[in-house]
Every structure is written in C-alpha cells, then in structure tokens.
Design an enzyme around this catalytic site. Structure first.
Site, PDB file in Angstrom:
ATOM      1  N   ASP A  17      -1.506 -10.794   8.457  1.00 18.06           N
ATOM      2  CA  ASP A  17      -1.293  -9.139   7.185  1.00 18.06           C
ATOM      3  C   ASP A  17       0.212  -8.586   7.323  1.00 18.06           C
ATOM      4  O   ASP A  17       1.024  -9.498   7.566  1.00 18.06           O
ATOM      5  CB  ASP A  17      -1.771  -7.830   9.306  1.00 18.06           C
ATOM      6  CG  ASP A  17      -1.916  -6.626   8.757  1.00 18.06           C
ATOM      7  OD1 ASP A  17      -2.486  -6.588   8.035  1.00 18.06           O
ATOM      8  OD2 ASP A  17      -0.570  -6.337   9.540  1.00 18.06           O
ATOM      9  N   GLU A  45      -2.403 -11.806   2.825  1.00 16.97           N
ATOM     10  CA  GLU A  45      -2.323 -10.689   2.534  1.00 16.97           C
ATOM     11  C   GLU A  45      -0.977  -9.911   1.876  1.00 16.97           C
ATOM     12  O   GLU A  45      -0.244  -9.895   2.650  1.00 16.97           O
ATOM     13  CB  GLU A  45      -2.429  -9.213   3.582  1.00 16.97           C
ATOM     14  CG  GLU A  45      -2.726  -8.018   3.065  1.00 16.97           C
ATOM     15  CD  GLU A  45      -2.919  -6.950   3.766  1.00 16.97           C
ATOM     16  OE1 GLU A  45      -3.213  -5.653   3.691  1.00 16.97           O
ATOM     17  OE2 GLU A  45      -2.170  -6.680   5.347  1.00 16.97           O
TER      18      GLU A  45
END
Length: 499
Positions: free
Chosen positions: A190, A231
């Site tokens: 993330d 990401e």
C-alpha cells in the site's frame, strides 16, 4: 485475473452484519470452483484481500497488530482455511501490506509518544517544518508534548521511519510471517510511492525505490515465486519505473481505467489504441496490473451513469488487453457507488431479497448500493446477457488463450475512427481483437493486418463475439485490408487466425 475483495462487505457467515473470512471461503466456488469444465463460476485465478490484520477502523489501513487477524473477520484458523480452500481451486491469494504508516493506536506509536524504545520508529520534528503534503494537505501533526510527527494520510496514521533499520527488520519479518506462516502468495504494498521522504520531496524518491528493491529481494529470498505488487498512484511514466528498476514485480497502472472510460463514452478508438500499445511497450513483460476502478474511486458503473452496454464494452477492453487485470468486487454485477468511501465499499448482494440480500441475516454494517435489487448474483445468473455473464465469458476466453494474457500487442490500422483493433500473438496462436466502440452499429469497417500474419491464407475463427456473430470471418486473399461484417454497437470480437 485477480478479484479484489473487501472482506467486511463480501459475505457474513454469522449474522453480525459484517463480512468475514468464513463467508469468503463459503463463496469461493462462485469465484472459481476449481473445475475447468464448469461455467457457472466467475473463473478468476487470483484473490486480493484488502487488509485483514487487526486495525482501528473499518477499512483496515490503520494497523494496530500486523500479526493478528482482524477480530471482526475471524481468526488465524479461519484465514488458513480460506487460503487452503483457494489453493485447492487454483486461486492465488495476495493480501494488503501497509509499511508506510500505522494506526495512532498501534502500541508502537503509543510507546513512541511516551519517548519509549519505539520513539525512533516514527518521523518526528521538534518544530513544525511548515510545508504541506504532496496534495497540499497538512502532514505535520502536533502531539501532546508539543513535538510534530509526520503523517501523510492524516493525524491518525503516523508514518513509520523506514530509515531505522529496526523498523525495516520488523517489516521484513512481518512479510515473511504472512508468506511462510499464513501461506499467502504475495503482498500488495500500500502507498508504495510514499515510503521515504527527502525533505519536501515526499513521493517517488530514490530511497523509496531502494527500500522496495531490498524488500522485494528479501521476499524472493524467502519464497522465490511470491508476488510483490505496488500501489503507485501516478502517471504511467512514473509507475513503469518501479518494475523496471526492480522495486516491485507488478505495479498498478492508474491511467488505463480512465482511458477505457473515455474510449467507451466517446467511441474513441485512438485513446484505446494508444493505451494498449503503451501497456505493452512501457512496462517490462508481465509487470503491469490493470483495472477499471478500485476501493478508492467511484464505482465504474456510476462513472458510466448506469449504462450496461458501456460497462460490457469496458469489461471487454480491460479483459482482452495486455496486463494482469484486477476486478473490484461487484464490478461484474454493475454495483454503483460514489464517495464517501463507505459508499464505494458497500455489501455485496448475493440475492434480490431485501433487507439482507443474501449477504447477512442481520443488519449490514453499511447499507447496500442503490441498485442491489437488480444488480445481484441471483438475478444476473438467470440472464445470459447480463453483465455478470459478460465478465464470466470474457475471463474464460482470456484464461483459455495465453496470447491474450502474455502475447505481444500490435495496434492495427482500422476505420472508421470508432473501431479499435489489435494483433495479439505468442508462440502458439495469433489473435485479432476488435472493439466497435460507438453506440451505433458499424458497417463497412476495415482493418489492415500485417502480411506475415496472413501468410498461408488463414481462416478467421470467431472465438468471442456478440450474439449471432458468424463463426468464421475470411481474411483477404490478396492484400492486407480486411473488410469486416457489420459490427453491432459496443461489441467486441476475438478472431483466431488458423492455417
């Protein structure tokens, strides 16, 4: 083909209104039953679980214990059961890994606030450095002692100090725990572009890529085939540099969804051709992840104003394109939703029966989307022309033809301007993919196929097309211009060139 699942919203097994791990396990056969001969399942081959570690909020991205299962979802035994059942069906499992920040309620940060041993695990300043974040937001937050800590995503999410070797060592250990002890096949990192800041340069720093490269090497040292997915919410010129430099194995392309949206809305073949060409040329082979929308964006059906034919065209553009496609749960049903975030993460409707819609026997943690009565599994399974049926058919075509997932891509000259065509091929087959993007039917469409692809006067076998499509389309005997039959509006075709 990956399927992104928000566990809290997928299936509730115990009636408390919150989706859980046993609920996901119970519905794996709906995603992939492990039997290639059946056609009722969606056919996905990868599962991305949004955060399942213990956290302080509903979404899970503020971790309080990296080694504990979120108590709302179950326990370690439930997680092992899910992973084992997925593997039995040939489904790989990837989980969210959040190394950039923790919850403010994490014991590490509470200790740091008291100037304990974890003080150096976070980013502190005695005074406010005075600069804003990459999006103009406040990033320096005052604690009770008058110090300032850095938190790019808000005061409740303090950033970890990844320059501290003890922090990095612990995060590497946590990664190995999920890979080795919990049995997952990969990690979705993330906020990967935010890991290390260099003063006011707060994203995509050289230190960030170096940290990720070392992390990826360590993960591969533990389990060679494990996936490190990043990401990086930025333009393609930046995202493509991450796998090219060895920082990650796979990275999300955040431009492809918007390009597909514009192409379908406007009937714009040029945008789609450019996008697919760049997916094939800018990224190292097998390193780009594609998607229409995700848990941070308005649902794609809402962006299309509920237009089901446009949604089918978008699905075809995604699933017949280069890259590793990710489908956000409910996208295959046409679930709708716009911000705030809770409304794009609503419960999944399995049946048409309110109030629980097959998701729960209790009161759902969040109300269902506006179109749950019609956009649900029960209703769409009965309809061979539904969006669910379209996704199911497209995924089977993709997984049955490796040229679509790993073959080269060559945009073909085509007319009129609403028709996009591509040559996809690998060592085993040559395919022509055609998208008629306009709302209206297209007559007299032509495309120009390279002469070497037509060598030997092949036949064109239609392996995917609209209802009533001919089984065979004969390429030209002389020359390379191929005149196509009438193309229904917003239709997609896959044609195999056979000797």
């Amino acid at each position: 083909v990956f399927y992104e699942v928000f566990v809290r919203s997928f299936a509730d097994s115990d009636g408390d209104g919150i989706g859980d791990l046993p609920g996901v396990t119970a519905h794996l056969d709906d995603l992939n039953d492990g039997n290639p001969a059946t056609t009722a399942d969606l056919g996905i081959t990868g599962l991305w679980l949004m955060p399942v570690a213990e956290s302080a909020s509903y979404h899970g991205y503020d971790v309080t214990d990296y080694r504990a299962i979120e108590h709302d979802y179950g326990d370690a035994a439930d997680f092992h059961a899910l992973v084992d059942a997925a593997h039995e069906r040939g489904i790989k499992v990837v989980v969210d890994f959040v190394p950039n920040h923790t919850s403010k309620q994490n014991p590490w940060f509470r200790d740091a606030e008291q100037h304990g041993p974890h003080d150096a695990w976070y980013v502190w300043s005695p005074t406010d450095p005075g600069y804003a974040g990459p999006d103009g937001q406040q990033v320096w937050h005052r604690d009770e002692d008058g110090r300032f800590y850095y938190g790019v995503f808000g005061d409740g999410l303090p950033d970890l100090n990844l320059r501290n070797p003890d922090v990095t060592k612990e995060l590497h250990s946590i990664a190995k725990y999920w890979l080795e002890d919990m049995g997952v096949d990969g990690l979705r990192v993330d906020a990967a572009k935010h890991l290390l800041e260099d003063g006011e340069k707060q994203t995509n720093t050289a230190e960030t890529k170096a940290w990720l490269t070392a992390f990826r090497d360590d993960v591969h040292g533990a389990l060679r085939d494990s996936l490190v997915l990043g990401e990086v919410w930025d333009p393609r010129g930046i995202t493509s540099s991450y796998p090219a430099s060895g920082a990650v194995d796979l990275v999300f392309d955040f431009e492809v969804g918007g390009a597909i949206l514009g192409s379908v809305r406007l009937g714009d073949a040029g945008t789609l051709k450019t996008t697919e060409s760049e997916l094939g040329s800018r990224y190292p082979p097998g390193s780009v992840a594609t998607f229409l929308s995700n848990h941070d964006q308005p649902r794609f059906m809402s962006q299309l104003s509920g237009d089901a034919t446009a949604a089918k065209a978008a699905a075809a553009a995604l699933l017949l394109a280069p890259g590793v496609p990710f489908v956000y749960y409910g996208e295959e049903l046409g679930m709708t939703g716009t911000k705030p975030d809770e409304r794009i993460r609503t419960p999944y409707p399995w049946t048409a029966s309110a109030p629980g819609f097959g998701f729960t026997s209790g009161t759902p943690w969040e109300q269902f989307g506006d179109n749950a009565v019609t956009a649900n599994v029960e209703s769409e399974r009965k309809d061979g022309s539904s969006l669910l049926a379209t996704y199911r058919d497209l995924i089977r075509v993709r997984t049955s033809h490796p040229a679509l997932s790993s073959g080269t891509v060559v945009p073909l000259d085509s007319s009129p301007s609403s028709v996009a065509a591509f040559l996809r091929r690998d060592a085993t087959e040559t395919l022509v993919v055609i998208h008629a993007l306009s709302k209206d039917a297209v007559s007299g469409a032509t495309l120009d196929v390279p002469a070497e692809a037509l060598c030997g006067r092949p036949t064109g076998d239609v392996i995917y097309g609209p209802a009533g499509a001919p089984r065979t389309i004969v390429p030209p005997i002389a020359g390379t211009e191929w005149r196509l039959p009438d193309l229904p509006g917003r239709s997609s075709w896959v044609i195999r060139l056979s000797p």
